[in-house]
Design an enzyme around this catalytic site. Structure first.
Site, PDB file in Angstrom:
ATOM      1  N   HIS A  75      -1.862   7.840   6.794  1.00 33.60           N
ATOM      2  CA  HIS A  75      -2.225   6.589   6.123  1.00 33.60           C
ATOM      3  C   HIS A  75      -3.599   6.147   6.602  1.00 33.60           C
ATOM      4  O   HIS A  75      -4.439   5.739   5.793  1.00 33.60           O
ATOM      5  CB  HIS A  75      -1.165   5.526   6.414  1.00 33.60           C
ATOM      6  CG  HIS A  75      -1.393   4.235   5.702  1.00 33.60           C
ATOM      7  ND1 HIS A  75      -1.453   4.132   4.323  1.00 33.60           N
ATOM      8  CD2 HIS A  75      -1.575   2.968   6.181  1.00 33.60           C
ATOM      9  CE1 HIS A  75      -1.662   2.873   3.980  1.00 33.60           C
ATOM     10  NE2 HIS A  75      -1.743   2.143   5.081  1.00 33.60           N
ATOM     11  N   CYS A  94       0.794  -1.225   0.000  1.00 34.34           N
ATOM     12  CA  CYS A  94       0.000   0.000   0.000  1.00 34.34           C
ATOM     13  C   CYS A  94       0.827   1.276   0.000  1.00 34.34           C
ATOM     14  O   CYS A  94       0.275   2.374   0.061  1.00 34.34           O
ATOM     15  CB  CYS A  94      -0.959  -0.013   1.191  1.00 34.34           C
ATOM     16  SG  CYS A  94      -2.078  -1.434   1.168  1.00 34.34           S
ATOM     17  N   HIS A 127      -9.896   2.438   0.735  1.00 38.74           N
ATOM     18  CA  HIS A 127      -8.478   2.101   0.609  1.00 38.74           C
ATOM     19  C   HIS A 127      -8.224   1.504  -0.774  1.00 38.74           C
ATOM     20  O   HIS A 127      -8.624   0.377  -1.062  1.00 38.74           O
ATOM     21  CB  HIS A 127      -8.100   1.102   1.701  1.00 38.74           C
ATOM     22  CG  HIS A 127      -6.633   0.897   1.871  1.00 38.74           C
ATOM     23  ND1 HIS A 127      -5.684   1.369   0.978  1.00 38.74           N
ATOM     24  CD2 HIS A 127      -5.917   0.262   2.852  1.00 38.74           C
ATOM     25  CE1 HIS A 127      -4.487   1.045   1.397  1.00 38.74           C
ATOM     26  NE2 HIS A 127      -4.590   0.373   2.527  1.00 38.74           N
ATOM     27  N   GLU A 139       0.477   4.423  13.800  1.00 37.22           N
ATOM     28  CA  GLU A 139       0.753   5.724  13.185  1.00 37.22           C
ATOM     29  C   GLU A 139       0.509   6.862  14.158  1.00 37.22           C
ATOM     30  O   GLU A 139       1.264   7.839  14.189  1.00 37.22           O
ATOM     31  CB  GLU A 139      -0.103   5.903  11.926  1.00 37.22           C
ATOM     32  CG  GLU A 139       0.250   7.143  11.135  1.00 37.22           C
ATOM     33  CD  GLU A 139      -0.516   7.267   9.836  1.00 37.22           C
ATOM     34  OE1 GLU A 139      -0.125   8.114   9.005  1.00 37.22           O
ATOM     35  OE2 GLU A 139      -1.504   6.516   9.634  1.00 37.22           O
ATOM     36  N   PHE A 194       1.955  -3.831   3.890  1.00 35.19           N
ATOM     37  CA  PHE A 194       2.459  -5.158   4.237  1.00 35.19           C
ATOM     38  C   PHE A 194       3.965  -5.230   4.018  1.00 35.19           C
ATOM     39  O   PHE A 194       4.511  -4.624   3.093  1.00 35.19           O
ATOM     40  CB  PHE A 194       1.782  -6.223   3.384  1.00 35.19           C
ATOM     41  CG  PHE A 194       0.368  -6.558   3.798  1.00 35.19           C
ATOM     42  CD1 PHE A 194      -0.190  -6.044   4.957  1.00 35.19           C
ATOM     43  CD2 PHE A 194      -0.397  -7.408   3.018  1.00 35.19           C
ATOM     44  CE1 PHE A 194      -1.489  -6.364   5.331  1.00 35.19           C
ATOM     45  CE2 PHE A 194      -1.699  -7.733   3.379  1.00 35.19           C
ATOM     46  CZ  PHE A 194      -2.248  -7.208   4.540  1.00 35.19           C
ATOM     47  N   LYS A 233      -8.881   8.073   3.498  1.00 37.19           N
ATOM     48  CA  LYS A 233      -9.531   6.769   3.317  1.00 37.19           C
ATOM     49  C   LYS A 233     -10.908   6.730   3.962  1.00 37.19           C
ATOM     50  O   LYS A 233     -11.732   5.878   3.620  1.00 37.19           O
ATOM     51  CB  LYS A 233      -8.648   5.649   3.865  1.00 37.19           C
ATOM     52  CG  LYS A 233      -7.366   5.428   3.081  1.00 37.19           C
ATOM     53  CD  LYS A 233      -6.548   4.291   3.668  1.00 37.19           C
ATOM     54  CE  LYS A 233      -5.241   4.092   2.917  1.00 37.19           C
ATOM     55  NZ  LYS A 233      -4.271   5.198   3.166  1.00 37.19           N
TER      56      LYS A 233
END
Length: 409
Positions: free
Chosen positions: A302, A162, A337, A313, A396, A332
């Site tokens: 994010h 991502c 996403h 985060e 990931f 998002k």
């Protein structure tokens, strides 16, 4: 500002909010989640998503080309065409060998894979489409953009989950600094609206299961968050050296001044619980741009709306900005996403926030939990005088990227 600063001179967006900058800004400004029931996912436990709005691939690209390509490529071509137009680039006169394309893709063409493997599993190998292979190769989205626009310079794909779209922008910036190109079309494209994708992420307990109220499902940093919403889209930015942009009298929308990339080296899926990787990516971006934390007027986080990511985060932002708490938003919440495209979309959104001197609200945010209290903008947009902003991405494998944009002086 120096002549080697990298300017953003054009933006093309294809998202669930629409296919124009104006439509996207209006949706961000309103701060409402665009998730709804999705017929493609019908029958699955998670059967809703954020779908691209306002794009007719056949009308945009021609029926023959549209049939040949998967949704991610539809979005990429449409966004690239818009970006080139926005930058006032003349494709008939540019030095094509000096024009590069770098696009981020997380997992290209799962739509094609699913159909092809369905035929194989049914013993119908002869029905596998002959173009299934080139459609499924990750670099083909960038290649299709180059073919469409006649860009014959360096062309490749960044694939880092991502963070793919954000890393593409950082790599493009470095290419321009190295003078291997004069113009780079950079960003990301992906469609997460695939049955396999939904099933896999649900099994990982990463998706919201609010089937009864999809519009309330995506809620970054909120204490009641339960996962993200699958999205799709593309963002392509035109990057060039500021001196080149000035010479052709191009509009300079923003400068990409800082880029930081790290790896948690912690876990294949879970982020570092203290946010060490994303904190270091932000530190690197700040140092790269010769900025201090107090120079940052806004952070586009994010913010996936998952338990682990948001907590990690938030810890990183709280620690790094302990003496100065910039307003935070997470796009998002509105558009879902879009996986490998997300970092590019959010980079574009960050530039729009700088231009409008406004931080959009985070959809569905009502209250925080834990010890890490952020200044999350919610409910209504917030006017903010700012010259610099950060856009964060994680993924990931422990991937982290932070991009720092400033207004041109």
């Amino acid at each position: 500002m120096t002549t080697d600063d990298i300017a953003v001179t054009g933006i093309g967006l294809v998202t669930p909010a629409g296919v124009t900058l104006e439509a996207n800004w209006e949706a961000l400004y309103a701060g409402r989640c665009l998730a709804a029931a999705d017929p493609v996912l019908s029958g699955l436990t998670v059967d809703f998503s954020c779908r691209v709005a306002g794009l007719d691939p056949s009308a945009e690209l021609g029926a023959r080309l549209a049939r040949r390509l998967d949704p991610a490529a539809h979005f990429a071509l449409a966004a690239a065409r818009r970006a080139v137009g926005h930058a006032h680039l003349d494709m008939t006169s540019w030095r094509s060998e000096r024009v590069g394309v770098v696009l981020g893709v997380g997992s290209n063409s799962l739509h094609t894979y699913a159909g092809a493997f369905g035929h194989l599993n049914a013993g119908e190998a002869e029905r596998v489409p002959p173009l299934a292979l080139p459609r499924s190769v990750p670099n083909m989205v960038a290649a299709e953009v180059a073919i469409d626009l006649g860009a014959t310079g360096p062309n490749f794909t960044t694939s880092a989950a991502c963070t793919s779209g954000a890393i593409a922008l950082g790599v493009a910036r470095d290419m321009l600094r190295a003078r291997s190109c004069d113009v780079v079309l950079a960003g990301g494209a992906e469609s997460g609206r695939c049955r396999m994708t939904s099933a896999c992420f649900h099994r990982l307990q990463a998706l919201s299961t609010r089937r009864d109220a999809p519009h309330l499902a995506s809620r970054p940093f909120d204490s009641r968050r339960d996962g993200f919403v699958l999205g799709e889209g593309a963002a392509v930015l035109v990057l060039e050296r500021h001196s080149t942009a000035r010479a052709r009298r191009a509009p300079v929308l923003a400068l990409l001044r800082g880029y930081g990339a790290t790896c948690d080296a912690h876990h294949p899926i879970a982020p570092h619980p203290c946010g060490e990787g994303i904190a270091e990516a932000m530190r690197i971006a700040l140092a790269d741009a010769h900025c201090a934390p107090e120079d940052i007027g806004h952070i586009n986080a994010h913010g996936t709306s998952t338990r682990l990511n948001d907590a990690s985060e938030a810890a990183a932002i709280t620690r790094l900005f302990s003496a100065h708490s910039p307003p935070v938003t997470a796009s998002k919440g509105v558009v879902g996403h879009s996986l490998g495209a997300a970092g590019a979309l959010e980079a574009a959104f960050t530039i729009l926030s700088l231009q409008h001197q406004t931080v959009p609200p985070t959809a569905n945010f009502t209250s925080q939990d834990g010890d890490h209290k952020l200044d999350v903008v919610a409910g209504l947009p917030r006017a903010a005088l700012m010259t610099a902003a950060l856009s964060n991405s994680s993924g990931f494998g422990g991937q982290n990227t932070s991009l720092l944009f400033t207004l041109p002086l």
